[in-house]
Design an enzyme around this catalytic site. Sequence first.
Site, PDB file in Angstrom:
ATOM      1  N   ALA A   1       1.662  -1.686 -10.188  1.00 19.06           N
ATOM      2  CA  ALA A   1       2.880  -2.151  -9.483  1.00 19.06           C
ATOM      3  C   ALA A   1       3.662  -0.905  -9.055  1.00 19.06           C
ATOM      4  O   ALA A   1       4.842  -0.740  -9.362  1.00 19.06           O
ATOM      5  CB  ALA A   1       3.727  -3.077 -10.343  1.00 19.06           C
ATOM      6  N   LEU A   2       2.967  -0.043  -8.344  1.00 15.30           N
ATOM      7  CA  LEU A   2       3.461   1.310  -8.090  1.00 15.30           C
ATOM      8  C   LEU A   2       4.650   1.336  -7.135  1.00 15.30           C
ATOM      9  O   LEU A   2       4.766   0.505  -6.237  1.00 15.30           O
ATOM     10  CB  LEU A   2       2.324   2.173  -7.518  1.00 15.30           C
ATOM     11  CG  LEU A   2       1.083   2.275  -8.419  1.00 15.30           C
ATOM     12  CD1 LEU A   2       0.028   3.158  -7.741  1.00 15.30           C
ATOM     13  CD2 LEU A   2       1.421   2.824  -9.802  1.00 15.30           C
ATOM     14  N   HIS A   3       5.512   2.310  -7.347  1.00 15.46           N
ATOM     15  CA  HIS A   3       6.680   2.519  -6.478  1.00 15.46           C
ATOM     16  C   HIS A   3       6.822   4.028  -6.255  1.00 15.46           C
ATOM     17  O   HIS A   3       6.004   4.823  -6.753  1.00 15.46           O
ATOM     18  CB  HIS A   3       7.939   1.904  -7.107  1.00 15.46           C
ATOM     19  CG  HIS A   3       8.158   2.313  -8.536  1.00 15.46           C
ATOM     20  ND1 HIS A   3       8.464   3.597  -8.908  1.00 15.46           N
ATOM     21  CD2 HIS A   3       8.075   1.601  -9.692  1.00 15.46           C
ATOM     22  CE1 HIS A   3       8.593   3.664 -10.210  1.00 15.46           C
ATOM     23  NE2 HIS A   3       8.356   2.469 -10.725  1.00 15.46           N
ATOM     24  N   GLU A   4       7.874   4.406  -5.559  1.00 12.29           N
ATOM     25  CA  GLU A   4       8.086   5.812  -5.180  1.00 12.29           C
ATOM     26  C   GLU A   4       8.137   6.732  -6.412  1.00 12.29           C
ATOM     27  O   GLU A   4       7.737   7.888  -6.331  1.00 12.29           O
ATOM     28  CB  GLU A   4       9.397   5.906  -4.408  1.00 12.29           C
ATOM     29  CG  GLU A   4       9.437   6.622  -3.098  1.00 12.29           C
ATOM     30  CD  GLU A   4       8.202   7.329  -2.588  1.00 12.29           C
ATOM     31  OE1 GLU A   4       8.061   8.533  -2.898  1.00 12.29           O
ATOM     32  OE2 GLU A   4       7.379   6.741  -1.867  1.00 12.29           O
TER      33      GLU A   4
ATOM     34  N   HIS B   1       6.337   6.499  -9.159  1.00 12.76           N
ATOM     35  CA  HIS B   1       4.953   6.831  -9.510  1.00 12.76           C
ATOM     36  C   HIS B   1       4.362   7.817  -8.495  1.00 12.76           C
ATOM     37  O   HIS B   1       3.648   8.760  -8.855  1.00 12.76           O
ATOM     38  CB  HIS B   1       4.081   5.570  -9.501  1.00 12.76           C
ATOM     39  CG  HIS B   1       4.452   4.533 -10.519  1.00 12.76           C
ATOM     40  ND1 HIS B   1       4.971   3.311 -10.176  1.00 12.76           N
ATOM     41  CD2 HIS B   1       4.356   4.523 -11.867  1.00 12.76           C
ATOM     42  CE1 HIS B   1       5.175   2.575 -11.271  1.00 12.76           C
ATOM     43  NE2 HIS B   1       4.825   3.301 -12.317  1.00 12.76           N
TER      44      HIS B   1
ATOM     45  N   SER C   1      11.745   1.129 -11.041  1.00 10.59           N
ATOM     46  CA  SER C   1      10.926   0.590 -12.124  1.00 10.59           C
ATOM     47  C   SER C   1      10.152  -0.622 -11.604  1.00 10.59           C
ATOM     48  O   SER C   1      10.672  -1.392 -10.779  1.00 10.59           O
ATOM     49  CB  SER C   1      11.833   0.154 -13.279  1.00 10.59           C
ATOM     50  OG  SER C   1      11.122  -0.686 -14.159  1.00 10.59           O
TER      51      SER C   1
ATOM     52  N   ARG D   1       9.685  -3.165 -13.157  1.00  8.76           N
ATOM     53  CA  ARG D   1      10.377  -4.372 -13.650  1.00  8.76           C
ATOM     54  C   ARG D   1      11.617  -4.713 -12.825  1.00  8.76           C
ATOM     55  O   ARG D   1      12.176  -5.794 -13.008  1.00  8.76           O
ATOM     56  CB  ARG D   1      10.759  -4.199 -15.120  1.00  8.76           C
ATOM     57  CG  ARG D   1       9.554  -4.257 -16.061  1.00  8.76           C
ATOM     58  CD  ARG D   1       9.960  -4.268 -17.521  1.00  8.76           C
ATOM     59  NE  ARG D   1       8.867  -4.617 -18.398  1.00  8.76           N
ATOM     60  CZ  ARG D   1       8.160  -3.740 -19.137  1.00  8.76           C
ATOM     61  NH1 ARG D   1       8.457  -2.461 -19.084  1.00  8.76           N
ATOM     62  NH2 ARG D   1       7.175  -4.153 -19.919  1.00  8.76           N
TER      63      ARG D   1
HETATM   64  P1  AMP Z   1       4.762   2.654 -15.877  1.00 10.54           P
HETATM   65  O1  AMP Z   1       3.811   2.232 -14.804  1.00 10.54           O
HETATM   66  O2  AMP Z   1       6.103   1.997 -15.792  1.00 10.54           O
HETATM   67  O3  AMP Z   1       4.143   2.616 -17.252  1.00 10.54           O
HETATM   68  O4  AMP Z   1       5.079   4.184 -15.594  1.00 10.54           O
HETATM   69  C1  AMP Z   1       4.048   5.116 -15.444  1.00 10.54           C
HETATM   70  C2  AMP Z   1       4.638   6.494 -15.375  1.00 10.54           C
HETATM   71  O5  AMP Z   1       5.552   6.558 -14.283  1.00 10.54           O
HETATM   72  C3  AMP Z   1       5.448   6.864 -16.644  1.00 10.54           C
HETATM   73  O6  AMP Z   1       5.236   8.230 -16.948  1.00 10.54           O
HETATM   74  C4  AMP Z   1       6.872   6.616 -16.201  1.00 10.54           C
HETATM   75  O7  AMP Z   1       7.821   7.386 -16.907  1.00 10.54           O
HETATM   76  C5  AMP Z   1       6.796   7.049 -14.743  1.00 10.54           C
HETATM   77  N1  AMP Z   1       7.882   6.460 -13.963  1.00 10.54           N
HETATM   78  C6  AMP Z   1       8.208   5.143 -13.857  1.00 10.54           C
HETATM   79  N2  AMP Z   1       9.302   4.985 -13.092  1.00 10.54           N
HETATM   80  C7  AMP Z   1       9.681   6.235 -12.709  1.00 10.54           C
HETATM   81  C8  AMP Z   1      10.746   6.753 -11.913  1.00 10.54           C
HETATM   82  N3  AMP Z   1      11.669   5.955 -11.369  1.00 10.54           N
HETATM   83  N4  AMP Z   1      10.829   8.088 -11.726  1.00 10.54           N
HETATM   84  C9  AMP Z   1       9.908   8.918 -12.287  1.00 10.54           C
HETATM   85  N5  AMP Z   1       8.881   8.499 -13.047  1.00 10.54           N
HETATM   86  C10 AMP Z   1       8.761   7.175 -13.261  1.00 10.54           C
END
Ligand code: AMP
Length: 286
Positions: A34-37, A39, A187, A189
């Site tokens: 569910a990637l965003h900027e 990631h 995020s 979420r």
């Molecule tokens: P997740 O997919 O939420 O488990 O996040 C994967 C990685 O992306 C983790 O290292 C998170 O800390 C990082 N991450 C998530 N959201 C952000 C953000 N807004 N800015 C920087 N890194 C992020």
Amino acid sequence: MTPRIVRTLDELRSVTSAWRLAKQTHALVPTMGALHEGHLALVRLARQHAKRVVVSIFVNPAQFGPAEDLARYPRDEAGDAAKLATVDCDLIWLPDAAEMYPPGFATRIVPEGAARGLETDFRPEFFAGVATVCCKLFTQVAPMAAIFGEKDYQQLCVVRQLVRDLNLPLDIIGAPTIREPDGLAMSSRNRYLTPQERLIAPVLHRQLTQAATSIEAGHRMSIACARARDALGKAGFRVDYLTLRDATTLAPIDNLTGQPLRLLATAWLDKTRLIDNIAVLPPQCT
Ligand code: AMP
């Protein structure tokens, strides 16, 4: 270029072995998709450290509690692949749960130290799930570096500790939090938020910033934190924690001795749990 997707350990190893033979380094960006900027910024940073970049996408059941959002966690394989095609990712490691945890799997890594308190007070199994899957990802992908976001600051500290304590042969690189224009940390979420909650959500970052400024100006940290918790309550949040910690060990602060500080918070807007944190300059440095 659309990155190649691999789903089995055999396929993954054949690609990384070929890179190793060609003397090409690779870095890993672990994600739950569910990637965003936020990631994508990690992928761009990974690219600065290695010739090849692997992004893992795995919604790790072991880090979700029984009452948490594992079933409804957003999944968007095609959308993720399209976004990764825009940032020069070489390989997507996309194992399913059976590939990651085959029948008979029975080993868990339980971190202490930086894993004590904060998230663990509310999600007791979370960091055992994170540490175990990270250790597996590091062994499977064998990168020279892995990139983690400061947005999940306690997780970054726990992973650094894991790598140090187990002498794992890779560097952990922290990346700054990417925010929406109104300050809300990006995020996966955030898509759970209703339009009304989305308007309130940036108050979390605003209150962290105000509390940090107040502590940096020499005001009592307990009062600054209490004010921020109060303001969040009034805005409609249910606060799990909002607290000042040592930025390296995450130990509670008794005395300000010039050590680097971090203000960390987690708060709910109805059914959505938001997490954020901010660096705080020790007061004598301001
Ligand atoms: P997740 O997919 O939420 O488990 O996040 C994967 C990685 O992306 C983790 O290292 C998170 O800390 C990082 N991450 C998530 N959201 C952000 C953000 N807004 N800015 C920087 N890194 C992020």
